[in-house]
Motif scaffolding. Structure first.
Motif, PDB file in Angstrom:
ATOM      1  N   GLU A 107       0.852  -1.194   0.000  1.00  0.00           N
ATOM      2  CA  GLU A 107       0.000   0.000   0.000  1.00  0.00           C
ATOM      3  C   GLU A 107       0.887   1.243   0.000  1.00  0.00           C
ATOM      4  O   GLU A 107       1.740   1.403   0.868  1.00  0.00           O
TER       5      GLU A 107
ATOM      6  N   SER B 230       5.028   6.951   1.366  1.00  0.00           N
ATOM      7  CA  SER B 230       5.027   5.903   2.394  1.00  0.00           C
ATOM      8  C   SER B 230       4.518   4.613   1.774  1.00  0.00           C
ATOM      9  O   SER B 230       3.389   4.561   1.278  1.00  0.00           O
TER      10      SER B 230
ATOM     11  N   ARG C  97       3.711   0.779   2.668  1.00  0.00           N
ATOM     12  CA  ARG C  97       3.493  -0.202   3.738  1.00  0.00           C
ATOM     13  C   ARG C  97       3.533  -1.591   3.113  1.00  0.00           C
ATOM     14  O   ARG C  97       2.740  -1.910   2.224  1.00  0.00           O
TER      15      ARG C  97
ATOM     16  N   PRO D  18       3.379  -5.859   3.455  1.00  0.00           N
ATOM     17  CA  PRO D  18       2.531  -6.781   4.235  1.00  0.00           C
ATOM     18  C   PRO D  18       3.165  -7.260   5.538  1.00  0.00           C
ATOM     19  O   PRO D  18       2.452  -7.570   6.489  1.00  0.00           O
ATOM     20  N   ASP D  19       4.491  -7.299   5.605  1.00  0.00           N
ATOM     21  CA  ASP D  19       5.155  -7.747   6.836  1.00  0.00           C
ATOM     22  C   ASP D  19       5.236  -6.637   7.880  1.00  0.00           C
ATOM     23  O   ASP D  19       5.815  -6.811   8.941  1.00  0.00           O
ATOM     24  N   GLY D  20       4.632  -5.467   7.582  1.00  0.00           N
ATOM     25  CA  GLY D  20       4.613  -4.355   8.520  1.00  0.00           C
ATOM     26  C   GLY D  20       5.714  -3.333   8.295  1.00  0.00           C
ATOM     27  O   GLY D  20       5.702  -2.259   8.888  1.00  0.00           O
ATOM     28  N   GLU D  21       6.693  -3.662   7.447  1.00  0.00           N
ATOM     29  CA  GLU D  21       7.777  -2.720   7.174  1.00  0.00           C
ATOM     30  C   GLU D  21       7.215  -1.473   6.490  1.00  0.00           C
ATOM     31  O   GLU D  21       6.342  -1.560   5.628  1.00  0.00           O
ATOM     32  N   LEU D  22       7.730  -0.317   6.885  1.00  0.00           N
ATOM     33  CA  LEU D  22       7.327   0.948   6.283  1.00  0.00           C
ATOM     34  C   LEU D  22       8.530   1.540   5.561  1.00  0.00           C
ATOM     35  O   LEU D  22       9.578   1.779   6.176  1.00  0.00           O
TER      36      LEU D  22
END
Length: 167
Positions: free
Chosen positions: A98, A145, A147, A149-153
């Motif tokens: 995203e 930004s 995002r 899927p593993d939460g990494e930004l």
């Protein structure tokens, strides 16, 4: 140092974006200074990182989100069109990423969103930021930004300055 950092960052991002067409990489011409001075090296004579070293490290992350290079100064009402890409050097695809692009200035902001997959070892054009430069003089910032899927930004930031020209 700020100019050197900007130059290194934009060139490495551009080379990463064209991924193997025709380049397969890049080389640092001068890593360290041998003596005090203003040079193209990335580390000073005491091996302290210059701003360009940090810019190079950021541009070489395994996954980056980048925008096309804009002119540094714009007049109110100028059209701004920037392609936004995601570059991944990962050996596995990224599903359901995203991406948010936020353009902000004193007194306002505008936002774009995209979502989708990024293949393994590829560059994907996520979308385009099309807008008219606001009337507010001063800095206009584009924050990207991504995002994962593993939460990494994964983030990146670009800035231009709006200046009214006298008639």
């Amino acid at each position: 140092q700020a100019y050197q950092a900007s130059l290194v960052r934009h060139h490495v991002e551009a080379l990463r974006r064209i991924k193997y067409r025709p380049t397969g990489g890049f080389a640092v011409a001068r890593l360290t200074d041998a003596h005090p001075g203003i040079t193209p090296a990335l580390l000073d004579h005491e091996r302290r990182p210059k701003a360009a070293f940090e810019a190079l490290a950021a541009a070489c992350r395994p996954v980056i989100v980048v925008a096309g290079r804009a002119l540094p100064i714009h007049a109110p009402g100028d059209k701004l069109a920037l392609a936004v890409h995601v570059v991944s050097d990962r050996r596995t695809p990224i599903a359901d990423a995203e991406l948010t692009a936020t353009l902000s200035w004193d007194g306002g902001s505008q936002e774009w969103r995209w979502a989708g997959d990024v293949g393994a070892d590829t560059c994907v054009r996520a979308g385009d930021v099309y807008t008219v430069v606001p009337d507010a003089e001063g800095p206009v910032t584009l924050d990207l930004s991504l995002r994962l899927p593993d939460g990494e930004l994964v983030t990146n930031r670009y800035q231009v300055t709006v200046i009214s020209c006298p008639p």
